[in-house]
Design an enzyme around this catalytic site. Structure first.
Site, PDB file in Angstrom:
ATOM      1  N   CYS A 134       0.818  -1.218   0.000  1.00 17.57           N
ATOM      2  CA  CYS A 134       0.000   0.000   0.000  1.00 17.57           C
ATOM      3  C   CYS A 134       0.853   1.270   0.000  1.00 17.57           C
ATOM      4  O   CYS A 134       0.568   2.226  -0.751  1.00 17.57           O
ATOM      5  CB  CYS A 134      -0.944  -0.004   1.195  1.00 17.57           C
ATOM      6  SG  CYS A 134      -0.173  -0.444   2.768  1.00 17.57           S
ATOM      7  N   HIS A 171      -2.946   6.322   4.721  1.00 12.43           N
ATOM      8  CA  HIS A 171      -1.508   6.421   4.970  1.00 12.43           C
ATOM      9  C   HIS A 171      -1.010   7.782   4.485  1.00 12.43           C
ATOM     10  O   HIS A 171      -1.446   8.282   3.439  1.00 12.43           O
ATOM     11  CB  HIS A 171      -0.740   5.339   4.205  1.00 12.43           C
ATOM     12  CG  HIS A 171      -0.911   3.956   4.733  1.00 12.43           C
ATOM     13  ND1 HIS A 171      -1.613   3.657   5.884  1.00 12.43           N
ATOM     14  CD2 HIS A 171      -0.448   2.756   4.259  1.00 12.43           C
ATOM     15  CE1 HIS A 171      -1.575   2.353   6.091  1.00 12.43           C
ATOM     16  NE2 HIS A 171      -0.865   1.790   5.116  1.00 12.43           N
TER      17      HIS A 171
END
Length: 347
Positions: free
Chosen positions: A130, A250
Site C-alpha cells: 500500500c 496512509h
C-alpha cells in the site's frame, strides 16, 4: 463485446475483501457471477451485495473452476496455496499479498505507472504494498521527466493497514487510556513478537519484523517494489515506516533528488494532470492532503510541494491515500479492468 464475467474474492470477509466488493460495485465492474471465499471459520457468513445475499464459501482448489478473475487478499500462505490452483483452472489471479511481488515471472502493477507490464503475466499479477503504491503514483510522472536518483520517505501508516483487529484494538486502547485504565495491546507492532505497545496516543516506529540491515520488512518492500515498478534499480530509496493512531489513510513525507534540474511550477503542473493524482497544494489557504479526508476516495493526494533548502535538485512532497482503497482493493480492481480491456469486454 459483452460476455459473462465470473469473479471470485478470496478473503472476502476481511477489510480489503469487503472493500474489493464495494469497489467492484462503485466501478460498475461487469461481473455476472460473484463467488465469495474465505477460511472455514468464516464460511457460512452471508454478505449482501446490491440486495442479493451471497453465502461465503470455504476456499478449495475447485472453488476457482470457471472463474475468470480471482482477487486474493487472505494472507501470503493462502495465496501460495491457492494461486496456482486457480490459474490451472483458468483464472487470472490478482494477489494483494507479498507472496509473488518479487517473483521475476509475476508483474507488479500500479496501472497509472506501468500498465504495460500486464501483457507479461503468466496467470498471476501482484498488487504492490500500500505504501509503495501511493508513492509511485505521485513520483512516476516526476521520474519520467526529471529522473529521480534518490528517495527518502517516512510513512505514517494507519491501523487499518494491519487489518480489522488492529482497528478494533486502536479503539479499545484509546477508550482505556481516556478512561484512565491501562491498555492491553496484543497486536502492535507485530502480534507474534514478545513486546506489544498501544497505538492509541502513540507512534510506533516499526511495521513488520526487522531484517539484518536494521530496516523492517515493510521498509524493504518499499525499496524493492519501487525498483521493480519503476524499472530502475539505481534509485536510492531510504524508507522509515511508522504506525500512527489513524484508522484509514496512509501519509508519507517524501524527499527526492533528481538528476535533471526542475521547475517547481512544472512539478505542480505534472501532478495536476497526472492520472490518479489530486493536487492539494495551497498552504496560504491551509489546503493540503490529510488522511481523514482521503478515506473513501480512490485518488492519491499530493501537497506541501517545496524545493529543498540545500540540495539544488531536491524536492519535498506530502503524499496521502486511502490504504484500503488505492493501497489495496481499488488498485486490484484497476488491474482487473486491464483484463477487461484486453478481452474487449465492456460494462
Amino acid at each position: 463485446m459483452s460476455r459473462p464475467v465470473r469473479v471470485a474474492i478470496l478473503g472476502a470477509t476481511g477489510a480489503v475483501g469487503k472493500a474489493m466488493i464495494e469497489t467492484l460495485l462503485r466501478r460498475k465492474f461487469p461481473f455476472t457471477t460473484l463467488k465469495l471465499l474465505a477460511s472455514a471459520r468464516s464460511a457460512g457468513q452471508v454478505v449482501d451485495v446490491l440486495g442479493v445475499p451471497y453465502t461465503v464459501e470455504e476456499a478449495t482448489p475447485e472453488s476457482f473452476a470457471g472463474i475468470d478473475v480471482a482477487l486474493f487478499s487472505a494472507g501470503g500462505d493462502i495465496s501460495l496455496r491457492f494461486a496456482n490452483e486457480a490459474v490451472a483452472r483458468g483464472a487470472l489471479v490478482i494477489d494483494n499479498t507479498s507472496a509473488f511481488r518479487m517473483d521475476k515471472n509475476v508483474p507488479l502493477i500500479v496501472p497509472e505507472v506501468n500498465a504495460e507490464a500486464f501483457s507479461a503475466h503468466q496467470g498471476i499479477i501482484a498488487n504492490p504494498n500500500c505504501s509503495t503504491i501511493q508513492m509511485v503514483v505521485a513520483l512516476a510522472p516526476l521520474h519520467r521527466r526529471y529522473r529521480i536518483k534518490r528517495i527518502v520517505v517516512s510513512t505514517y501508516q494507519a491501523a487499518s493497514g494491519a487489518g480489522e483487529r488492529a482497528i478494533e484494538e486502536l479503539r479499545e486502547t484509546s477508550r482505556a487510556i481516556l478512561e484512565g485504565r491501562e491498555p492491553e495491546p496484543t497486536l502492535m507492532p507485530v502480534a507474534k513478537l514478545a513486546n506489544h505497545y498501544p497505538l492509541a496516543f502513540n507512534v510506533i516506529p516499526q511495521i513488520d519484523v526487522f531484517e539484518d540491515n536494521g530496516f523492517t520488512k515493510e521498509e524493504m518492500k518499499m525499496v524493492r517494489e519501487t525498483h521493480k515498478i519503476l524499472g530502475d534499480s539505481s534509485i536510492a530509496v531510504t524508507p522509515t515506516a511508522v504506525r500512527v493512531p489513524v484508522v484509514y489513510g496512509h501519509s508519507e513525507a517524501v524527499y527526492i533528488e533528481t538528476e535533471l534540474p526542475f521547475d517547481i511550477d512544472d512539478i505542480r503542473a505534472l501532478l495536476r494532470t497526472a492520472d490518479g493524482v489530486t493536487l492539494q497544494d495551497d498552504p496560504a489557504q491551509q489546503h493540503y492532503p490529510q488522511p481523514y479526508f482521503s478515506a473513501g476516495h480512490f485518488d492519491v493526494f499530493v501537497g506541501r510541494i517545496r524545493r529543498d533548502l540545500y540540495a539544488e535538485n531536491g524536492l519535498n512532497l506530502w503524499v496521502v491515500s486511502d490504504n484500503i482503497l488505492k493501497g489495496a482493493a481499488y488498485n486490484a480492481v484497476q488491474i482487473a479492468e486491464l483484463w477487461l480491456r484486453q478481452e474487449g469486454i465492456t460494462a
